[in-house]
Design an enzyme around this catalytic site. Sequence first.
Site: not given
Length: 204
Positions: A52, A147, A177
């Site tokens: 991330s 995502d 995600h």
Amino acid sequence: MGLVVATVDYRLAPEHPFPAALDDCMTALRWLHDNAARFGVDPARIAVGGESAGGGLAAMVAQRAHDEGLPVASQVLVYPMLDDRTALRDPGHRGEFVWTPSYNRQAWEWFLGHPVRQEESRPYAAAARRGDLTGLPPAWIGVGELDLFHDEDVDYARRLEEAGVQVEPVVVPGMAHVMDMLPAPSMRAFRDSWLRALRAGLAD
């Protein structure tokens, strides 16, 4: 395969906006190179990676290290946060779970130290803004189909490939995600994929 893992306790936004976190990561990378013998590390076999926002930082580190002549063997980018301009686009059906457009915009504004805008002149502020990707280390880039970062990650992988960089893009259908924390077979396969890429990137 035995590995030495160095994690960076980098400064966090909004108290410490860009380039604080990147500077801290670069300091850590230089320190690891300088102390490689002490830890039995081959300085030619150092990878960077993260998930991330950490994946976005790893991509920035790979770029800056390349420009400064600091060797990086490979980069493993797990659903990386690469492009602040995603906050200015209509995400469509993506970003409905976990990491939403509003979270993304706020995070980028904290990180950059100003509202997200089309123009950003500071080098490395967002990895996807770099024009020339030639010479960057081989990359594994994985992201879920649902995502919010899907489009920016797939596009970055495409641009790396066009620049002659060895890249392995992995897109998992139905994955949102950070869903790789689940014990589902597809999520285990996703984790196994980046572990294999890390081993390959650090092989003799």
